[in-house]
Design an enzyme around this catalytic site. Structure first.
Site, PDB file in Angstrom:
ATOM      1  N   ASP A 172       0.860  -1.187   0.000  1.00 40.37           N
ATOM      2  CA  ASP A 172       0.000   0.000   0.000  1.00 40.37           C
ATOM      3  C   ASP A 172       0.895   1.236   0.000  1.00 40.37           C
ATOM      4  O   ASP A 172       1.180   1.812   1.058  1.00 40.37           O
ATOM      5  CB  ASP A 172      -0.877   0.035   1.263  1.00 40.37           C
ATOM      6  CG  ASP A 172      -2.008  -0.972   1.219  1.00 40.37           C
ATOM      7  OD1 ASP A 172      -2.844  -0.869   0.324  1.00 40.37           O
ATOM      8  OD2 ASP A 172      -2.045  -1.853   2.101  1.00 40.37           O
ATOM      9  N   ARG A 223       4.262   2.739   3.275  1.00 45.11           N
ATOM     10  CA  ARG A 223       5.037   1.689   3.943  1.00 45.11           C
ATOM     11  C   ARG A 223       6.546   1.900   3.769  1.00 45.11           C
ATOM     12  O   ARG A 223       7.329   1.264   4.456  1.00 45.11           O
ATOM     13  CB  ARG A 223       4.673   0.308   3.395  1.00 45.11           C
ATOM     14  CG  ARG A 223       3.180   0.024   3.291  1.00 45.11           C
ATOM     15  CD  ARG A 223       2.488   0.028   4.620  1.00 45.11           C
ATOM     16  NE  ARG A 223       1.076  -0.296   4.462  1.00 45.11           N
ATOM     17  CZ  ARG A 223       0.104   0.168   5.232  1.00 45.11           C
ATOM     18  NH1 ARG A 223       0.395   0.982   6.234  1.00 45.11           N
ATOM     19  NH2 ARG A 223      -1.150  -0.186   5.025  1.00 45.11           N
ATOM     20  N   ARG A 275      -6.609  11.122   1.366  1.00 47.83           N
ATOM     21  CA  ARG A 275      -5.930  10.117   0.546  1.00 47.83           C
ATOM     22  C   ARG A 275      -6.373  10.149  -0.914  1.00 47.83           C
ATOM     23  O   ARG A 275      -5.709   9.569  -1.776  1.00 47.83           O
ATOM     24  CB  ARG A 275      -6.192   8.731   1.129  1.00 47.83           C
ATOM     25  CG  ARG A 275      -5.662   8.544   2.530  1.00 47.83           C
ATOM     26  CD  ARG A 275      -6.262   7.326   3.225  1.00 47.83           C
ATOM     27  NE  ARG A 275      -6.053   6.101   2.468  1.00 47.83           N
ATOM     28  CZ  ARG A 275      -6.627   4.938   2.768  1.00 47.83           C
ATOM     29  NH1 ARG A 275      -7.451   4.852   3.816  1.00 47.83           N
ATOM     30  NH2 ARG A 275      -6.387   3.867   2.030  1.00 47.83           N
ATOM     31  N   LYS A 279      -8.623   1.652  -5.955  1.00 45.80           N
ATOM     32  CA  LYS A 279      -9.391   1.348  -4.748  1.00 45.80           C
ATOM     33  C   LYS A 279     -10.162   2.596  -4.304  1.00 45.80           C
ATOM     34  O   LYS A 279      -9.793   3.714  -4.705  1.00 45.80           O
ATOM     35  CB  LYS A 279      -8.480   0.825  -3.627  1.00 45.80           C
ATOM     36  CG  LYS A 279      -7.402   1.821  -3.165  1.00 45.80           C
ATOM     37  CD  LYS A 279      -6.479   1.143  -2.157  1.00 45.80           C
ATOM     38  CE  LYS A 279      -5.518   2.113  -1.541  1.00 45.80           C
ATOM     39  NZ  LYS A 279      -4.563   1.465  -0.626  1.00 45.80           N
ATOM     40  N   HIS A 280     -11.249   2.429  -3.564  1.00 46.38           N
ATOM     41  CA  HIS A 280     -11.882   1.237  -3.005  1.00 46.38           C
ATOM     42  C   HIS A 280     -13.241   1.129  -3.682  1.00 46.38           C
ATOM     43  O   HIS A 280     -14.182   1.822  -3.280  1.00 46.38           O
ATOM     44  CB  HIS A 280     -12.054   1.358  -1.505  1.00 46.38           C
ATOM     45  CG  HIS A 280     -10.790   1.718  -0.766  1.00 46.38           C
ATOM     46  ND1 HIS A 280     -10.307   2.998  -0.682  1.00 46.38           N
ATOM     47  CD2 HIS A 280      -9.905   0.935  -0.092  1.00 46.38           C
ATOM     48  CE1 HIS A 280      -9.181   3.011   0.029  1.00 46.38           C
ATOM     49  NE2 HIS A 280      -8.921   1.761   0.408  1.00 46.38           N
ATOM     50  N   HIS A 295     -12.510   0.353   8.298  1.00 44.83           N
ATOM     51  CA  HIS A 295     -11.652  -0.442   9.168  1.00 44.83           C
ATOM     52  C   HIS A 295     -12.404  -0.873  10.427  1.00 44.83           C
ATOM     53  O   HIS A 295     -12.023  -1.857  11.077  1.00 44.83           O
ATOM     54  CB  HIS A 295     -10.410   0.358   9.586  1.00 44.83           C
ATOM     55  CG  HIS A 295      -9.454   0.605   8.467  1.00 44.83           C
ATOM     56  ND1 HIS A 295      -9.557   1.702   7.638  1.00 44.83           N
ATOM     57  CD2 HIS A 295      -8.383  -0.104   8.032  1.00 44.83           C
ATOM     58  CE1 HIS A 295      -8.591   1.658   6.736  1.00 44.83           C
ATOM     59  NE2 HIS A 295      -7.867   0.573   6.952  1.00 44.83           N
ATOM     60  N   ASP A 314     -10.452  -5.861  -0.384  1.00 45.30           N
ATOM     61  CA  ASP A 314      -9.752  -5.150   0.667  1.00 45.30           C
ATOM     62  C   ASP A 314      -9.515  -6.154   1.790  1.00 45.30           C
ATOM     63  O   ASP A 314     -10.017  -7.287   1.748  1.00 45.30           O
ATOM     64  CB  ASP A 314     -10.593  -3.955   1.136  1.00 45.30           C
ATOM     65  CG  ASP A 314      -9.754  -2.865   1.804  1.00 45.30           C
ATOM     66  OD1 ASP A 314      -8.574  -3.122   2.126  1.00 45.30           O
ATOM     67  OD2 ASP A 314     -10.288  -1.754   2.015  1.00 45.30           O
TER      68      ASP A 314
END
Length: 376
Positions: free
Chosen positions: A120, A128, A185, A214-215, A227, A297
């Site tokens: 990601d 990351r 984002r 995404k998403h 989440h 996801d």
């Protein structure tokens, strides 16, 4: 990154004779319908590879696993179970690019059939790679698409230099407003600007890493953080086509290889979250014309949502594949055994008729297609 297959040419030389006074030979009769040879079916390399697999091997190939390790040998042992992919998280990054590159090399147990190694790497809030200081999300909103393209090309090179080959990094959601969960984002604040930047991002990554949108079908229309809950909206399909669908359509047209389905409920379309919805997978295929790999996801997020219907990770994986997903992944709440349990559950579902053998074959072929491109 893409393989090219070359066929051989067959050249036939035909001699032509002149006229003569001799009686010409009897013409050769044309074959009757019963004499016509039936063409031999041709199969693609990915079909041949998948058809040589057992049901258990096919099931493992459509699972993307994860363990929180930085040990190349440990992750190599983990991937020997035949998993089709691995997703890198922060727990896999303890140092610099060289450390991560060594880890990702450990993930490849068969150089002729490398796994999909995903990350990601959106930039900005979701990153990351600590050494990625390129702009992302809100910083790119309002930017010229050419700048977005250059940014994602540079980011794609960082991703591939670290040893990953799939970037789960192109946020095609259209935020409802600046305070929306996904707003920081997203690549645009409205459908037209988001579509332009999504298209540019895919173009920037093209030929370097596989791109993921995404998403789907759009986090902005469904308020809330998936989440921890199942964001829901009663937005009609007609209004979705006019707004939230636009950036996804642009990314598909630009050639994105993967489409990530969110745990989002559009109640006017289906009561199930899109990740488990056959209807939404059909819309992606038939209306957007997407032909690549549909991936879920993180299925672990469904556990956190608290709905009793989605508390079994294995059942969630089976339902996702049955609905039309080609690859499933789970991170939150997973253990080193989770991916293997999901693969075993998918294989068992085929054996007992809950999941069709053809649906699993179709999913495995799509995943195999990307893996063979990496091998080429």
């Amino acid at each position: 990154m893409r393989r090219k297959f070359r066929g051989s040419a067959l050249v036939m030389l035909i001699a032509v004779t002149g006229c003569s006074s001799e009686t010409p030979p009897e013409p050769t009769p044309s074959p009757t319908d019963s004499q016509t040879m039936t063409p031999t079916p041709t199969f693609s390399p990915e079909e041949i590879a998948v058809d040589a697999m057992t049901t258990e091997e096919r099931a493992a190939s459509v699972v993307m696993g994860h363990i929180p390790s930085t040990d190349p040998e440990e992750v190599g042992d983990y991937m020997r179970s035949g998993l089709g992919g691995f997703i890198l998280m922060g727990s896999n990054v303890e140092g610099d690019q060289e450390q991560l590159q060594a880890l990702t090399e450990g993930l490849i147990v068969d150089e002729d059939l490398p796994p999909l190694i995903a990350i990601d790497q959106e930039g900005g809030d979701v990153s990351r790679l600590p050494w990625d200081d390129l702009p992302g999300g809100r910083q790119l909103q309002g930017s010229d698409p050419e700048d977005v393209q250059n940014t994602f090309e540079d980011r794609a090179n960082l991703v591939v230099d670290a040893g990953a080959n799939v970037n789960l990094g192109i946020v095609a959601d259209v935020p409802a407003d600046s305070a929306d969960f996904i707003a920081s984002r997203a690549l645009g604040a409205d459908p037209p600007s988001s579509a332009a930047n999504v298209q540019a991002a895919v173009t920037g990554e093209q030929g370097v890493v596989f791109s993921t949108l995404k998403h789907f079908p759009g986090h902005g229309a469904a308020p809330g953080d998936s989440h921890f809950e199942l964001p829901s909206t009663d937005l009609s399909l007609e209004l979705w086509r006019e707004a939230d669908a636009v950036p996804f359509a642009a990314g598909v047209d630009a050639g994105a290889e993967l489409l990530m389905f969110g745990h989002l409920v559009f109640s006017s379309v289906d009561d199930a979250p899109a990740s488990l919805s056959e209807r939404w997978h059909d819309i992606a295929r038939s209306e957007l014309g997407f032909e690549g790999v549909c991936i879920t996801d993180d299925l672990g997020m469904l556990l956190s949502a608290g709905d009793d219907e989605y508390q079994d990770p294995v059942q969630n994986a089976v339902r996702a594949i049955d609905a039309g997903s080609d690859m499933v992944l789970m991170i939150a709440g997973s253990t080193p055994e989770t991916a293997g349990d999901m693969a075993a559950g998918i294989a068992e579902a085929v054996e007992n008729g809950t999941l069709s053998e053809e649906r699993l074959r179709e999913a495995a072929i799509r995943v195999m297609s990307l893996r063979l491109q990496l091998a080429g």
